[in-house]
Design a protein around this motif. Sequence first.
Motif, PDB file in Angstrom:
ATOM      1  N   SER A 101     -34.755 -13.897 -44.435  1.00 29.63           N
ATOM      2  CA  SER A 101     -34.145 -14.246 -43.147  1.00 29.63           C
ATOM      3  C   SER A 101     -32.612 -14.132 -43.221  1.00 29.63           C
ATOM      4  O   SER A 101     -31.983 -13.753 -42.237  1.00 29.63           O
ATOM      5  CB  SER A 101     -34.551 -15.648 -42.722  1.00 29.63           C
ATOM      6  OG  SER A 101     -34.037 -16.608 -43.601  1.00 29.63           O
ATOM      7  N   THR A 157     -30.999 -11.939 -45.054  1.00 20.61           N
ATOM      8  CA  THR A 157     -30.663 -10.509 -44.961  1.00 20.61           C
ATOM      9  C   THR A 157     -30.844  -9.978 -43.553  1.00 20.61           C
ATOM     10  O   THR A 157     -30.130  -9.090 -43.118  1.00 20.61           O
ATOM     11  CB  THR A 157     -31.521  -9.681 -45.947  1.00 20.61           C
ATOM     12  OG1 THR A 157     -32.896  -9.939 -45.712  1.00 20.61           O
ATOM     13  CG2 THR A 157     -31.166 -10.023 -47.381  1.00 20.61           C
ATOM     14  N   GLU A 158     -31.825 -10.523 -42.793  1.00 19.09           N
ATOM     15  CA  GLU A 158     -31.980 -10.107 -41.401  1.00 19.09           C
ATOM     16  C   GLU A 158     -30.796 -10.577 -40.549  1.00 19.09           C
ATOM     17  O   GLU A 158     -30.360  -9.855 -39.656  1.00 19.09           O
ATOM     18  CB  GLU A 158     -33.296 -10.665 -40.836  1.00 19.09           C
ATOM     19  CG  GLU A 158     -34.522 -10.006 -41.382  1.00 19.09           C
ATOM     20  CD  GLU A 158     -35.790 -10.637 -40.850  1.00 19.09           C
ATOM     21  OE1 GLU A 158     -35.700 -11.503 -39.936  1.00 19.09           O
ATOM     22  OE2 GLU A 158     -36.858 -10.294 -41.350  1.00 19.09           O
ATOM     23  N   THR A 187     -27.661 -11.253 -41.611  1.00 22.47           N
ATOM     24  CA  THR A 187     -26.409 -10.594 -42.013  1.00 22.47           C
ATOM     25  C   THR A 187     -26.492  -9.071 -41.923  1.00 22.47           C
ATOM     26  O   THR A 187     -25.490  -8.393 -42.035  1.00 22.47           O
ATOM     27  CB  THR A 187     -26.004 -10.988 -43.437  1.00 22.47           C
ATOM     28  OG1 THR A 187     -27.062 -10.626 -44.335  1.00 22.47           O
ATOM     29  CG2 THR A 187     -25.719 -12.475 -43.517  1.00 22.47           C
ATOM     30  N   ASN A 188     -27.706  -8.530 -41.755  1.00 24.60           N
ATOM     31  CA  ASN A 188     -27.912  -7.077 -41.654  1.00 24.60           C
ATOM     32  C   ASN A 188     -27.341  -6.329 -42.846  1.00 24.60           C
ATOM     33  O   ASN A 188     -26.718  -5.297 -42.731  1.00 24.60           O
ATOM     34  CB  ASN A 188     -27.319  -6.519 -40.369  1.00 24.60           C
ATOM     35  CG  ASN A 188     -28.048  -7.011 -39.155  1.00 24.60           C
ATOM     36  OD1 ASN A 188     -29.258  -7.215 -39.190  1.00 24.60           O
ATOM     37  ND2 ASN A 188     -27.323  -7.236 -38.071  1.00 24.60           N
ATOM     38  N   THR A 189     -27.590  -6.850 -44.059  1.00 28.30           N
ATOM     39  CA  THR A 189     -27.138  -6.136 -45.267  1.00 28.30           C
ATOM     40  C   THR A 189     -28.295  -5.635 -46.057  1.00 28.30           C
ATOM     41  O   THR A 189     -29.389  -5.989 -45.933  1.00 28.30           O
ATOM     42  CB  THR A 189     -26.302  -7.074 -46.171  1.00 28.30           C
ATOM     43  OG1 THR A 189     -27.079  -8.232 -46.469  1.00 28.30           O
ATOM     44  CG2 THR A 189     -25.025  -7.462 -45.489  1.00 28.30           C
TER      45      THR A 189
END
Length: 118
Positions: free
Chosen positions: A111, A113-114, A116-118
């Motif tokens: 969640s 990474t979703e 922060t979009n990295t």
Amino acid sequence: MTGARVTEESEMSVVELHGVLAVPLDGKEGANGFLDSPAGEALIATCGAIAIIIVVIGIIRMVNGIGRGRPGEAFKSLVFALLIGGLLFNLNLTIAAVGAMSGLIAKVFESLTEITNT
């Protein structure tokens, strides 16, 4: 995959290797089956004995703590002794709890990474 082979004329030639050398496993079968093996049963018995010793020591520390006039510290000692003893006494429950916590941590990182979009 390729490998080297030396011929009679001392020339190197590349040979194609066919077939699977090893199948990648995730380790769950070996880890879950270990407790059913003789070594796993010995580990379970050892951990159970250590758990009983830890709980008995916790009870003794609780009685001593109450006798010294520190009931809060005595209760804390008993609670932690019971927690550690419970984790050692039932290894299957401990393995399931560690698996659940690792799954929860994996979901938290997914969640993040979703977000922060990295």
